[in-house]
Scaffold this active site. Sequence first.
Site, PDB file in Angstrom:
ATOM      1  N   HIS A  25       0.763  -1.210   0.018  1.00  0.00           N
ATOM      2  CA  HIS A  25      -0.052  -0.002   0.081  1.00  0.00           C
ATOM      3  C   HIS A  25       0.779   1.393  -0.013  1.00  0.00           C
ATOM      4  CE1 HIS A  25      -3.741   2.197   1.715  1.00  0.00           C
ATOM      5  NE2 HIS A  25      -3.138   2.859   0.963  1.00  0.00           N
ATOM      6  N   HIS A  27       0.996   4.733  -2.481  1.00  0.00           N
ATOM      7  CA  HIS A  27       0.700   5.529  -3.790  1.00  0.00           C
ATOM      8  C   HIS A  27       2.134   6.258  -4.198  1.00  0.00           C
ATOM      9  CE1 HIS A  27      -3.499   5.330  -2.462  1.00  0.00           C
ATOM     10  NE2 HIS A  27      -2.930   5.197  -1.511  1.00  0.00           N
ATOM     11  N   HIS A 205      -9.745   0.861  -1.362  1.00  0.00           N
ATOM     12  CA  HIS A 205      -9.431   1.516  -0.050  1.00  0.00           C
ATOM     13  C   HIS A 205     -10.710   1.434   0.486  1.00  0.00           C
ATOM     14  CE1 HIS A 205      -5.882   3.035  -1.539  1.00  0.00           C
ATOM     15  NE2 HIS A 205      -5.752   3.851  -0.326  1.00  0.00           N
ATOM     16  N   GLU A 208     -11.035   3.485   5.951  1.00  0.00           N
ATOM     17  CA  GLU A 208     -10.023   4.377   6.289  1.00  0.00           C
ATOM     18  C   GLU A 208     -10.655   5.317   7.342  1.00  0.00           C
ATOM     19  OE1 GLU A 208      -7.903   6.591   3.376  1.00  0.00           O
ATOM     20  OE2 GLU A 208      -6.458   7.387   4.562  1.00  0.00           O
ATOM     21  N   ASP A 286       1.839   4.025   2.807  1.00  0.00           N
ATOM     22  CA  ASP A 286       0.782   4.807   1.974  1.00  0.00           C
ATOM     23  C   ASP A 286       1.287   6.017   1.225  1.00  0.00           C
ATOM     24  OD1 ASP A 286      -2.031   5.288   1.357  1.00  0.00           O
ATOM     25  OD2 ASP A 286      -2.627   6.174   3.479  1.00  0.00           O
ATOM     26  N   ASP A 287       1.662   7.217   1.952  1.00  0.00           N
ATOM     27  CA  ASP A 287       2.308   8.290   1.139  1.00  0.00           C
ATOM     28  C   ASP A 287       3.596   8.728   2.165  1.00  0.00           C
ATOM     29  OD1 ASP A 287      -0.070   8.863  -1.092  1.00  0.00           O
ATOM     30  OD2 ASP A 287      -1.094   8.612   1.191  1.00  0.00           O
TER      31      ASP A 287
HETATM   32  N1  HPA Z   1      -6.647   7.510   1.214  1.00  0.00           N
HETATM   33  C1  HPA Z   1      -7.395   7.562  -0.020  1.00  0.00           C
HETATM   34  N2  HPA Z   1      -6.541   8.282  -0.974  1.00  0.00           N
HETATM   35  C2  HPA Z   1      -5.397   8.189  -1.106  1.00  0.00           C
HETATM   36  C3  HPA Z   1      -4.721   8.049   0.155  1.00  0.00           C
HETATM   37  C4  HPA Z   1      -5.359   7.483   1.164  1.00  0.00           C
HETATM   38  O1  HPA Z   1      -4.701   7.296   2.181  1.00  0.00           O
HETATM   39  N3  HPA Z   1      -3.354   8.213  -0.352  1.00  0.00           N
HETATM   40  C5  HPA Z   1      -3.336   8.522  -1.673  1.00  0.00           C
HETATM   41  N4  HPA Z   1      -4.644   8.496  -2.168  1.00  0.00           N
HETATM   42 ZN    ZN Z   2      -3.860   4.810   0.434  1.00  0.00          ZN
END
Ligand code: HPA
Ligand code: ZN
Length: 345
Positions: A25, A27, A205, A208, A286-287
């Site tokens: 996971h 991006h 997703h 979250e 994630d990011d």
């Molecule tokens: N959630 C949803 N969309 C996203 C995320 C995330 O954590 N990171 C990049 N796009």
């Molecule tokens: Zn994500």
Amino acid sequence: MATIPNIPAGRLPQLLARMPKAELHIHIEGSLEPELIFEMSRRNGVAIPYASVDELRRAYAFTNLQSFLDIYYAGASVLLKEQDFYDMAMAYLKRAQADNVVHAELFFDPQTHTARGVAMETVINGLHRATVDGAKQLGVDASLILCFLRHLSEQDAFETLEQALPWRDKFIGVGLDSSEVGHPPEKFAKVYARCRELGLHLVAHAGEEGPPAYVWTALDLLKVERIDHGVQSTKDPELVKRLARDRIPLTVCPLSNLKLCVFPKLEMHNIPQLLEAGLVATVNSDDPAYFGGYMNENFVQTFAATGMGAREAYQLAKNSFDASFVDAAAKRRYTDRLDEAFANA
Ligand code: HPA
Ligand code: ZN
């Protein structure tokens, strides 16, 4: 399963860093560091509304998912040429290698780029070339998962899929990301059914910020193989049972959850509870350029905050291989490397 050695707490960070792991996971646009944003802004002549790297970094104070997405899409606006996509992905793969990530499945958001006039071919070829060179030069295996932006229409997702199909051999699956609440999985049921017919892997997703109901519909209507995040699932005991029964992996992102205020403190993160319930939970970044850490930082901080130990470390790394989309032989090879790391710990 390996015998789990008794590791004193002081030596745990080293074990977490050294153990081989998969990242499922990430991006790729969320790995774009401010320095690279500024470099690309200069070389492509794309203005960004921040005066310096420091000013941009100071803007990374998020209150929820949307507050992050606004800055994340602004950052991605500097990506124009195939080389930009290549450079971004190579920079991530180097960080992955440093964290002993041996396999990565990278999300990319084509609509963020095609909407600005960047060709699908430019995006996919740049990212794909980086995965080829990353395997050769760094020994990190990586594949691509195309994500649909859920705040856009299903029709837009269908058009994006059509545009990407000439490069079908360069991505292994599809995902669903962007603003979750108000955009439930069922909005994309038809396009997911088409992707299923095409033999693509399916993830989304869900849970979250959104409710357990979104996890249910991702499973039952989209028929996904993994849930990205899924941490809200513990609000519904029946859902937890279903995830455990069907061994549906959750790709959990602890530092992301902390930075987007999904949990008020890392100490309160429910990843120990997910493992305790027998779920196939994994740790991911994630990011990482926005949330303050790549894989090992996620592991080390989460373990320090929650008191998890070597047994959970092994389980999370093992889960990451089990949950990946590689074949059974590759899973075995990765798990053998994991066992070896624990045997020598
Ligand atoms: N959630 C949803 N969309 C996203 C995320 C995330 O954590 N990171 C990049 N796009
Ligand atoms: Zn994500």
